[in-house]
Design a protein around this motif. Structure first.
Motif, PDB file in Angstrom:
ATOM      1  N   ILE A   1     -36.347 -30.222 -44.244  1.00  0.00           N
ATOM      2  CA  ILE A   1     -37.601 -30.519 -43.557  1.00  0.00           C
ATOM      3  C   ILE A   1     -38.788 -30.830 -44.160  1.00  0.00           C
ATOM      4  O   ILE A   1     -39.829 -31.419 -43.817  1.00  0.00           O
ATOM      5  CB  ILE A   1     -37.917 -29.272 -42.549  1.00  0.00           C
ATOM      6  N   GLY A   2     -38.699 -30.843 -45.618  1.00  0.00           N
ATOM      7  CA  GLY A   2     -39.680 -31.085 -46.528  1.00  0.00           C
ATOM      8  C   GLY A   2     -40.028 -32.491 -46.479  1.00  0.00           C
ATOM      9  O   GLY A   2     -41.259 -33.104 -46.927  1.00  0.00           O
ATOM     10  N   VAL A   3     -39.201 -33.372 -45.969  1.00  0.00           N
ATOM     11  CA  VAL A   3     -39.532 -34.901 -45.947  1.00  0.00           C
ATOM     12  C   VAL A   3     -40.571 -35.127 -44.726  1.00  0.00           C
ATOM     13  O   VAL A   3     -41.298 -36.156 -44.709  1.00  0.00           O
ATOM     14  CB  VAL A   3     -38.315 -35.810 -45.444  1.00  0.00           C
ATOM     15  N   TRP A   4     -40.810 -34.044 -43.933  1.00  0.00           N
ATOM     16  CA  TRP A   4     -42.034 -34.184 -43.007  1.00  0.00           C
ATOM     17  C   TRP A   4     -43.017 -33.467 -43.565  1.00  0.00           C
ATOM     18  O   TRP A   4     -43.176 -33.093 -44.550  1.00  0.00           O
ATOM     19  CB  TRP A   4     -41.529 -33.550 -41.813  1.00  0.00           C
ATOM     20  N   GLY A   5     -44.146 -33.806 -42.834  1.00  0.00           N
ATOM     21  CA  GLY A   5     -45.527 -33.102 -43.454  1.00  0.00           C
ATOM     22  C   GLY A   5     -45.658 -31.589 -43.254  1.00  0.00           C
ATOM     23  O   GLY A   5     -46.659 -31.048 -43.690  1.00  0.00           O
ATOM     24  N   ASN A   6     -44.684 -30.890 -42.673  1.00  0.00           N
ATOM     25  CA  ASN A   6     -44.736 -29.305 -42.103  1.00  0.00           C
ATOM     26  C   ASN A   6     -45.109 -28.672 -43.594  1.00  0.00           C
ATOM     27  O   ASN A   6     -44.404 -28.940 -44.574  1.00  0.00           O
ATOM     28  CB  ASN A   6     -43.636 -28.982 -41.445  1.00  0.00           C
ATOM     29  N   ASN A   7     -45.864 -27.651 -43.314  1.00  0.00           N
ATOM     30  CA  ASN A   7     -45.993 -26.832 -44.741  1.00  0.00           C
ATOM     31  C   ASN A   7     -46.440 -25.244 -44.077  1.00  0.00           C
ATOM     32  O   ASN A   7     -46.242 -25.163 -42.774  1.00  0.00           O
ATOM     33  CB  ASN A   7     -47.191 -27.305 -45.434  1.00  0.00           C
ATOM     34  N   ALA A   8     -46.908 -24.655 -45.087  1.00  0.00           N
ATOM     35  CA  ALA A   8     -47.574 -23.370 -44.685  1.00  0.00           C
ATOM     36  C   ALA A   8     -48.924 -23.480 -44.882  1.00  0.00           C
ATOM     37  O   ALA A   8     -49.401 -24.054 -45.831  1.00  0.00           O
ATOM     38  CB  ALA A   8     -46.928 -22.223 -45.679  1.00  0.00           C
ATOM     39  N   PRO A   9     -49.847 -23.240 -43.675  1.00  0.00           N
ATOM     40  CA  PRO A   9     -49.221 -22.360 -42.661  1.00  0.00           C
ATOM     41  C   PRO A   9     -48.918 -23.239 -41.499  1.00  0.00           C
ATOM     42  O   PRO A   9     -48.516 -22.551 -40.486  1.00  0.00           O
ATOM     43  CB  PRO A   9     -50.713 -21.820 -42.425  1.00  0.00           C
ATOM     44  N   VAL A  10     -48.813 -24.505 -41.579  1.00  0.00           N
ATOM     45  CA  VAL A  10     -48.466 -25.313 -40.327  1.00  0.00           C
ATOM     46  C   VAL A  10     -46.959 -25.576 -40.328  1.00  0.00           C
ATOM     47  O   VAL A  10     -46.524 -26.396 -40.679  1.00  0.00           O
ATOM     48  CB  VAL A  10     -49.301 -26.664 -40.230  1.00  0.00           C
ATOM     49  N   GLY A  11     -46.227 -24.505 -39.855  1.00  0.00           N
ATOM     50  CA  GLY A  11     -44.729 -24.731 -40.009  1.00  0.00           C
ATOM     51  C   GLY A  11     -44.263 -25.547 -38.829  1.00  0.00           C
ATOM     52  O   GLY A  11     -43.229 -26.159 -38.963  1.00  0.00           O
TER      53      GLY A  11
ATOM     54  N   PHE B   1     -52.617 -30.054 -42.244  1.00  0.00           N
ATOM     55  CA  PHE B   1     -51.369 -30.901 -41.974  1.00  0.00           C
ATOM     56  C   PHE B   1     -51.763 -32.217 -42.204  1.00  0.00           C
ATOM     57  O   PHE B   1     -52.649 -32.943 -41.360  1.00  0.00           O
ATOM     58  CB  PHE B   1     -50.895 -30.505 -40.584  1.00  0.00           C
ATOM     59  N   ARG B   2     -50.860 -32.878 -42.703  1.00  0.00           N
ATOM     60  CA  ARG B   2     -50.797 -34.415 -42.701  1.00  0.00           C
ATOM     61  C   ARG B   2     -49.535 -34.863 -42.707  1.00  0.00           C
ATOM     62  O   ARG B   2     -48.346 -34.503 -43.357  1.00  0.00           O
ATOM     63  CB  ARG B   2     -51.073 -34.995 -44.220  1.00  0.00           C
ATOM     64  N   PRO B   3     -49.083 -35.738 -41.617  1.00  0.00           N
ATOM     65  CA  PRO B   3     -47.756 -36.325 -41.132  1.00  0.00           C
ATOM     66  C   PRO B   3     -47.480 -37.317 -42.376  1.00  0.00           C
ATOM     67  O   PRO B   3     -48.156 -37.896 -43.213  1.00  0.00           O
ATOM     68  CB  PRO B   3     -48.109 -37.000 -39.965  1.00  0.00           C
ATOM     69  N   THR B   4     -45.929 -37.278 -42.518  1.00  0.00           N
ATOM     70  CA  THR B   4     -45.584 -38.128 -43.694  1.00  0.00           C
ATOM     71  C   THR B   4     -45.020 -39.293 -42.933  1.00  0.00           C
ATOM     72  O   THR B   4     -44.839 -39.414 -41.852  1.00  0.00           O
ATOM     73  CB  THR B   4     -44.351 -37.670 -44.502  1.00  0.00           C
ATOM     74  N   ILE B   5     -44.641 -40.516 -43.689  1.00  0.00           N
ATOM     75  CA  ILE B   5     -44.225 -41.787 -43.209  1.00  0.00           C
ATOM     76  C   ILE B   5     -42.773 -41.303 -42.292  1.00  0.00           C
ATOM     77  O   ILE B   5     -42.697 -41.853 -41.251  1.00  0.00           O
ATOM     78  CB  ILE B   5     -43.864 -42.735 -44.277  1.00  0.00           C
ATOM     79  N   VAL B   6     -42.117 -40.292 -42.722  1.00  0.00           N
ATOM     80  CA  VAL B   6     -40.810 -39.886 -41.947  1.00  0.00           C
ATOM     81  C   VAL B   6     -41.217 -39.366 -40.719  1.00  0.00           C
ATOM     82  O   VAL B   6     -40.750 -39.789 -39.672  1.00  0.00           O
ATOM     83  CB  VAL B   6     -40.147 -39.093 -42.868  1.00  0.00           C
TER      84      VAL B   6
END
Lengths: 216, 460, 969
Positions: B73-83, B415-420
């Motif tokens: 999932i790391g290729v997406w922008g998801n992170n902590a706290p924005v799961g 949260f920042r989206p990635t290109i993916v």
């Protein structure tokens, strides 16, 4: 253009549809069955570098399991004995035996004998021999009648539900501690389960059934 | 003189009923011809080009998913706290779109809204494809997709344990899959008579066979029609509660949690309204194009479009009301965390998202108060697209802005989206349109038999 | 017993493994290169090309390209069993960790021969069972794949035999021109060898150098007492503490006993000590202060002198900082307070302050009669290091040095800028460098000899009269030697090193064995020396110091993560947030908001700092509470020649650190620099937004409002549709964090990382908010004056709170996280599918998700540090603090085996608790009214977070108390 499907087909289709349905179900069922741990796991019996016969040693000669697996009540591992242990006897007995060559070589070179692991649990399962053996869970409960096996093979499926069976109701598998290595133990005139029940009550045995009991 | 006996309202009713739903009063045969020919003519180049484009976008989607599964999932922008980020946003977005279809076909059908006939097939198809797109996200947003089947209550002997039926996510599994199944069934049953037509008109063996199989030996016998009507009615009955339940349950994913901005009781109605809203918007967007491309203005008339616009106006306003209520409740609750959550939405780092949402969803549909606007193709086309954008933002705002700043300021993030993220979302449109093109090419886009039913019968 | 996976037969064991292997064959790469335009790999969000290849790998996977054979595993028992070694049962050995001129006793855990976990040694007076973050992390260096592994001759691979030849071949005669540069030599055995070396080469000379040393402290004691002594504090007795720029809770702590003593003095809510901190940079000590005075480094002397004059310890004279204004008020108040606490107060001076300040501190302590009560002085014969390396460098420059033997320490990097040491190295005939890394010094050395880790070699340490044996746990991983072994070799001594150490201490076998067992040598006792302060000398020294400059000042402090740079390649430490700024993988120029305004810079913009003609460009970190018109920079970053971890991390500020300004420089010119740098912190928001998160009050307030901590918690009627589970049987685990004790030192973070196999993720992932630490230290500006220039700072340790009604549990669709009967919030990694719903629903955001496979590129050697009792989590699963459940289970099983039903209170220690120097963490059974933890939970300071959510957390906090001086209020 002529009709391809005659009217009569309807009745056939009406019949076919449920049949197809059954077929699919059967397929799923089959797939489900062959992935059962009971089907996959038990019976695993790899060839060992040395044709060590538990039947001979533990069965006929009546050696105690703890003689070789001496850490079973001290550690989570039931250590496979060091070559030294074998040589304790085979220094004198069957010194020349061909099949014991690997043992002797290992003893001279100091390189370990490559035994093949039979009872495997995933890395995330923390089974602890010490905890089980010292409260009176016998070897036989998980490993079966090793003392009757020439070549050891896996008998239990070692699945989580199999573990839980006993953790939810330990009584049938609990016996007096001194008898854990007595694989053929049968109490005279009493049901083993009763004894188990008493021991469970008296020793306050309540095996964990929560995740961290085995997964850490 | 019998007329005189009729009461006023009956007169009105008759008038309404006699208003033609299709224009240029075509004969039954014409209806059949026009609709069927769309599928029968030699495949136009444009179609190949179109599907070529959408197809490659779909391929991109596959690439992105594979890349995701290979790396995590790391290729997406998801992170902590924005799961949850774009994944669940897009899931809710597509599911929402998937609502109009069943609503139009089932509910309007039960309410005897005859005007639905010429658009329901189209809308239902859209539903299915939208749900297909939506389905991708719950399946692949999990960290270990190869274990996703654990979400289904199959007795895995090895585990000896059940799923957690207290989890809204578990409820989702059932809600969404049921919805997908029933709408598929509903759609297919509706298709059978038309498939039969195509079969009978078929000129090649393949077509005859395929449509033959699909139409399950339909021969328009009164017996068939009787069963058909019954089945259709029953399915409509089953679908109706589903339309409401699915999005209600999707909204529980948030409402049942304790996160300020999620934990609120208004969600179910608010989500359903929003879903219908976005669903209709999407139907309008696609319908406007389709009726123009395939020259079916006579069947999909301005009346249809206008009605849909009215629905949009209504639901849009409901959504707007919901936004307001959220703020009121936040203030009224006296809960500082709740209050902060909403002030943060409107004025925090994501203010732009919030205000985009409001202007797209609440303000833009208001133009439909004016008949002229309701009936102007360009206007409704633009608005419908704006609404779709707005509704995507609504989901993003709910998810991202609630998560990125919750209870402990120490764990606040962004949260920042990635290109993916972006390409995956883009890809789902590819899939959606590809399926749509296939539908337009091989199935009757308008429910021929039903439309016939709506043509005034006197002159025949 | 090692369970080994047969590499050949393993295809298909793990779904992806086989594919990744496949995806890396060269033909496959070529094919991909053909398929995809170059650079396509980079299109995806900084992920490496290698990852991109996995797309294809996996799509083949989708094509069903995996074998699914049952992998064959082998069991390899010892051929000859090893004494005391029971497979699966860890062994513990006592040893000692030396850092600069300080030493810390350790007990190191060894799992099947691998040192895996470091704990403090209770018997060691500087450890008392606690271990610092550095000590904790040092175990990682044993397995560092970037370590020096072979002898290098002029950068070429060589071996020890060749070096031995070389050593013999050169004719050193009487040692003319032979110089040996060591780090602070606190090892008597090494000292013994030095003597023998000198006996053999009379003209040779030994020099000691540490970048972070106690020169000024010892010089100060010479001024005041006419002897080189070092103060040893008993902080527990001190009621009033005055810190003159002393970060005695972190860098300036002689040992962890300082922290423990201070913490104990703050714990008793009826009478807590009072701390005045005078400092420029906001230190962890400043965070604990009841009153904090922001002064430029050079002004501290002024304050100290004024204070001494006010108290009459120094002869009257002109007050440097003046009678009136803030300083005046402060001086009067502090003086009064100190005078009221004769014998129960203590004055500490920071190691970066000049000798005069230390002298004043010493003077005040003896004037106040603190000597013998709160402070004692013990002999310390470390030479003046800054000075001596200057001399040595000069000699080298003049070509007088034929052979320079450097025993560790990387002086080429750490030596004072104006000593020109690095450049003078080239003027030396032959430089022999024994070092753990191929670093800056190794690069220039003729011979680079790989140095053993302290867990690989015998040694000892004698500091403040506390003697301890350094006991190895593992044979050297590579062909390395310790300093002792090397000198022994040069003096061609035969026999084992252990014999040298043993001989040094002249212990009989029994005493030796108990020394090994205890880690300390009982026969050696610390003896404090009598001191008499000479006020005149001190006064002279004070007057001699120039008046504070009006210009910019730059202060240097050791990095909390890399120390002086020696831990630059230690990933655990690099990813540990700097206590005050929460900065990771970087150092920065810390300045106050006003100063930033003045310089017209914002966070992350570079400023140029120029000292003595050298300029460095450092990114700015703005920190309220920092003194105006001065900059603080951490040493130990910007290593040029370093392993993969430390590469391009931070800025090297040694170039502007001159011999005259080792602590701070008053000669700095600072201006807006060029460019910006991306500074990454683990915490972006430092304000509490008026939320009752860290609850604190003054002692006075507490006394008339005992329940202030919970007073504002709203009452909630406990209704649940599921009904509550009664947790009243057997063990019920709970934990208390004492906010009065916690000093934010990060030891717990590192301990947790080591205990629980927590991966590091790297700077860019931390920036994305994906750090994996299970316990974090939230750092807030405390409620009052939150936004002022002079805010107070509070720490709050934050880990899983183990809520009885855990929001994470109810939302997990697969029941991967559930509650144990003992009240633990269990997390079954192997059941987790990774929906992240639990993390979203966790109000504390303590759950950590494996967004990528953090272990993917991990070197084999690094895997050896793993704790075998904790699963290594794979990509795609959630993890979090478990209260060290593996330790709980171990002890429970132990108790069961011993036939005990009850566990003793304190028998189970969580990793964080065990290592906490401040005893801020208490874990235990809350079902037992007599357990330490339940006693704490009964205190009126005890509160749980977010009560209104009805979470029933098992972790609770003791509210923070401060003890301000009414006269300064």
């Amino acid at each position: 253009m002529a009709l391809i499907f005659p009217k009569q087909l309807d009745s056939i289709v009406r019949l076919a549809i449920p049949l197809i349905g059954l077929g699919v179900l059967a397929g799923i069922g089959g797939a489900f069955y062959i992935t059962q741990p009971d089907v996959l796991e038990p019976g695993y019996q790899p060839e060992q570098p040395v044709p060590y016969s538990h039947k001979l040693h533990a069965g006929n000669l009546g050696m105690d399991c703890l003689y070789c697996h001496n850490t079973v009540d001290k550690s989570s591992f039931a250590a496979v004995p060091s070559t030294q242990t074998c040589m304790n006897c085979h220094g004198q007995v069957k010194k020349e035996s061909e099949s014991l060559r690997p043992i002797r070589e290992s003893y001279q070179s100091g390189n370990p004998v490559e035994w093949v692991k039979i009872h495997k649990l995933p890395d995330y399962v923390y089974f602890n021999h010490k905890a089980h053996v010292t409260v009176g869970v016998s070897c036989v409960s998980c490993h079966g009648r090793i003392d009757q096996m020439v070549e050891v093979k896996q008998v239990a499926n070692l699945s989580m539900s199999w573990c839980l069976e006993c953790h939810r109701n330990p009584a049938p598998n609990v016996r007096p501690v001194e008898l854990v290595t007595k694989l053929d133990w049968k109490p005279e005139g009493r049901d083993a389960a009763d004894i188990g029940r008493e021991l469970v009550a008296q020793k306050h045995i309540n095996p964990p059934t929560n995740c961290s009991g085995c997964h850490r | 003189m019998a007329q005189d006996l009729l009461e006023e309202k009956d007169k009105l009713y008759l008038e309404r009923m006699n208003q033609p739903l299709v224009h240029g009063d075509p004969s039954y045969h014409e209806v059949t011809r026009v609709v069927s020919e769309i599928v029968e003519v030699r495949t136009p180049k444009a179609w190949y080009i179109a599907i070529g484009i959408t197809g490659s976008i779909t391929l991109l989607l596959k690439m992105m998913i594979v890349y995701l599964v290979a790396n995590g999932i790391g290729v997406w922008g998801n992170n902590a706290p924005v799961g949850w980020g774009w994944d669940i946003t897009n899931f809710v977005f597509w599911i929402g779109i998937g609502h109009a279809g069943t609503l139009i076909s089932a509910i309007l059908f039960l309410f005897r809204q005859r005007w639905r006939t010429s658009i329901n097939r189209f809308a239902e198809a859209m539903t299915l494809f939208a749900v297909a797109c939506a389905g991708i996200y719950p399946a692949f947003h999990v960290g270990r997709p190869w274990r996703a089947y654990w979400l289904f209550p199959i007795p895995i002997a090895d585990h000896g344990m059940w799923q957690n039926f207290r989890s809204p996510l578990e409820w989702d599994v059932f809600a969404v899959s049921t919805y997908a199944t029933v709408s598929a069934l509903f759609w297919f049953v509706g298709l059978i008579p038309d498939l039969a037509i195509l079969r009978d008109r078929a000129t090649t063996k393949i077509r005859k066979t395929v449509y033959g199989v699909l139409s399950l030996g339909w021969r328009s016998s009164s017996e068939h029609w009787k069963n058909y009507e019954k089945a259709y009615m029953i399915l409509a009955g089953i679908s109706t509660p589903l339309v409401l339940s699915v999005h209600t349950i999707v909204s529980f994913d948030f409402a049942v949690s304790i996160i300020p901005g999620w934990h609120t009781t208004i969600f179910p109605p608010y989500f359903v309204a929003g879903a219908i809203f976005s669903g209709f918007a999407m139907v309008v967007t696609l319908m406007v194009i389709a009726r123009w491309v395939f020259k079916v203005e006579n069947f999909v008339t301005m009346k249809h479009l206008e009605n849909m616009n009215m629905v949009m106006l209504a639901t849009g306003t409901v959504v707007g009301y919901a936004y307001a209520t959220e703020f009121f409740i936040a203030w009224y609750s006296g809960n500082p965390y709740e209050q902060f959550a909403f002030i943060n939405r409107a004025t925090g780092p994501y203010w732009w998202a919030y205000w985009t949402m409001v202007s797209c969803n609440v303000l833009s549909p208001q133009v439909f108060w004016f008949k002229s606007m309701r009936r102007s193709i360009p206007v409704m086309f633009v608005i419908s697209i704006i609404v779709n954008i707005g509704m995507w933002y609504e989901r993003f705002v709910i998810i991202a802005t609630s998560l990125h700043r919750d209870f402990l300021p120490s764990s606040w993030g962004y949260f920042r989206p990635t290109i993916v993220d972006i390409l995956t979302f883009f890809g789902t449109f590819g899939l959606f349109l590809t399926l749509f093109l296939l539908f337009l090419r091989f199935l009757p886009m308008i429910a021929v038999q039903e439309v016939k039913g709506t043509i005034a019968t006197d002159k025949h | 017993m090692i369970v080994q996976i047969d590499p050949v037969k393993q295809t298909g064991k793990k779904y992806w493994r086989s594919l990744e292997e496949l995806s890396n064959t060269s033909q496959f790469r070529q094919w991909v290169d053909k398929e995809f335009p170059s650079g396509a790999g980079e299109m995806l969000d900084g992920n490496s090309r290698r990852r991109f290849l996995n797309i294809m790998a996996a799509s083949m996977g989708l094509a069903g390209l995996t074998a699914c054979r049952r992998p064959v595993e082998h069991i390899l028992p010892f051929a000859k069993s090893v004494e005391e070694q029971i497979p699966g049962v860890p062994l513990h050995y006592a040893s000692v960790f030396s850092l600069g001129s300080k030493a810390q006793g350790l007990v190191v855990e060894s799992n099947d021969g691998r040192p895996t976990k470091i704990e403090g040694n209770k018997k060691h007076a500087r450890s008392l069972g606690a271990a610092s973050g550095f000590a904790q992390a040092s175990v990682l260096n044993v397995y560092d794949p970037d370590r020096s592994q072979v002898v290098l001759e002029a950068g070429k691979k060589s071996n020890w035999a060749k070096f031995a030849e070389f050593w013999k071949s050169q004719n050193l005669g009487d040692g003319e021109g032979v110089r040996v540069l060591t780090t602070a030599n606190i090892s008597p055995t090494l000292a013994g060898l030095e003597e023998q070396f000198l006996a053999k080469y009379p003209k040779a000379r030994f020099v000691e150098y540490e970048a972070i040393n106690e020169d000024e402290l010892l010089a100060g004691s010479e001024l005041a007492f006419k002897q080189r002594v070092r103060p040893v504090y008993d902080m527990e007795k001190a009621r009033v503490v005055v810190s003159l720029d002393s970060d005695f809770l972190l860098h300036d702590a002689a040992g962890l006993d300082t922290i423990r003593g201070f913490a104990r003095g703050r714990k008793n809510e009826h009478e807590i000590s009072r701390l005045y901190a005078v400092e420029s940079n906001y230190s962890t000590t400043g965070a604990q202060a009841d009153h904090r005075l922001r002064l430029k480094p050079s002004e501290v002397l002024g304050f100290a002198a004024d204070l001494a004059r006010e108290m009459g310890a120094l002869p009257q004279g002109l007050k440097i900082l003046g009678q009136d204004g803030k300083f005046g008020k402060w001086v009067k108040a502090v003086a009064k307070d100190l005078n009221e606490h004769k014998g129960t107060s203590v004055v500490l001076a920071g190691s970066r302050q000049p000798a005069a300040v230390h002298a004043v501190a010493a003077l005040l302590n003896s004037a106040l009669g603190n000597v013998g009560t709160t402070v004692e002085y013990v002999k310390n014969d470390r030479p003046a290091m800054g000075e001596s390396i200057g001399k040595l460098s000069a000699e080298m420059g003049s070509g007088a040095v034929k052979t320079l033997l450097v025993l560790g320490g990387n002086p080429a990097y750490t030596a004072p800028a104006d000593s020109g040491f690095a450049s003078n190295l080239s003027k030396v005939g032959s430089v022999i460098y024994l070092g753990a890394e191929a670093d800056e010094t190794a690069k220039t050395a003729k011979w680079h000899l790989p140095q053993s880790h302290f867990l690989e070699s015998w040694g000892d340490a004698l500091v403040d009269g506390i003697a301890s044996v350094q006991q190895p746990l593992i044979e050297p991983m590579f062909e390395t030697m310790s300093a002792i072994e090397l000198l022994a070799m040069m003096l061609d001594k035969q026999g084992k090193t252990v014999e040298l150490v043993k001989a040094q201490w002249k212990l009989d076998d029994k005493a030796w064995r108990s020394a090994l067992h205890d880690g300390v040598i009982e026969s050696v006792k610390p003896e404090s020396v009598k001191v008499a302060a000479d006020a005149k000398a001190v006064d002279a020294a004070v007057v001699a110091v120039k008046k504070p400059m009006s210009g910019f000042e730059v202060g240097f402090y050791p990095s909390a993560t890399t120390y002086d740079g020696r831990f630059g390649n230690n990933g655990w430490l690099q990813e540990t947030p700097e206590p005050m700024t929460k900065l990771v993988w970087d150092n920065a120029a810390i300045i106050s908001p006003k100063t930033a305004e003045g310089l017209k810079v914002v966070q992350g913009e570079n400023i140029s700092i120029t000292v003595a003609g050298k300029t460095v460009n450092v990114p700015v970190m703005i920190l309220p509470g920092h003194a105006e018109n001065c900059v603080s920079v951490a040493l130990g970053y910007g290593r040029k020649v370093v392993g993969r971890v430390g590469k391009d991390v931070g800025v090297d500020v040694y170039p502007i650190r001159t011999a005259a300004g080792m602590g701070f420089s008053t000669q700095a010119t600072v201006a807006k620099g060029t460019g910006t740098h991306n500074l990454v912190t683990t915490q972006e928001h430092f304000y509490q937004e008026a939320r009752p998160i860290v609850r604190e009050a003054t002692l006075a307030k507490y006394h008339h409002e005992k329940n202030f901590a919970t007073a504002e918690d709203e009452h909630i009627d406990e209704y649940s549709i599921y009904g509550y589970h009664k947790y009243d049987q057997g063990n019920q685990w709970g934990l208390v964090f004492d906010l009065n004790a916690c000093v934010g030192c990060n030891a717990c973070v590192t301990a947790c990382q080591a205990e629980n196999n927590i991966p590091i993720v790297g700077k860019d992932q931390v920036e994305k908010g994906r750090e994996m630490h299970w316990i974090r230290l939230d750092r807030y500006f405390s409620a009052e004056g939150e936004h002022s220039d002079d805010p107070q700072v509070v720490y709050q340790p934050m880990g899983c709170q183990h809520c009885e009604t855990a929001p994470c549990e109810s939302v997990c669709p697969v029941a991967a996280t559930t509650h144990s009967p003992e009240g633990l919030n269990d997390m079954a990694y192997n059941r987790c599918v990774g929906t992240r719903y639990c993390a979203n629903n966790c109000p504390f955001k303590v759950r950590r998700f494996n967004y990528l496979n953090w272990h993917k590129d991990m070197e084999e050697s690094m895997k050896m540090v793993s704790n075998p009792n904790v699963s290594v989590r794979m990509r795609g699963v959630m993890e979090k603090c478990t209260y060290c459940v593996q330790r709980i289970q171990e002890k429970k099983i132990q108790a069961k085996v011993e036939g005990r039903r009850e566990l003793r209170d304190g028998e189970i220690l969580t990793a964080c608790q065990q290592t906490c120097p401040a005893e801020a963490i208490t874990f235990g059974n809350i079902n037992d009214p007599n357990s330490a933890v339940s006693k704490l939970k009964k205190k009126d300071l005890n509160y749980g977070l977010l009560k209104e959510l009805n979470l029933k957390p098992r972790t609770s906090y003791l509210a923070k108390l401060r003890n301000p001086n009414p006269e300064l209020a």
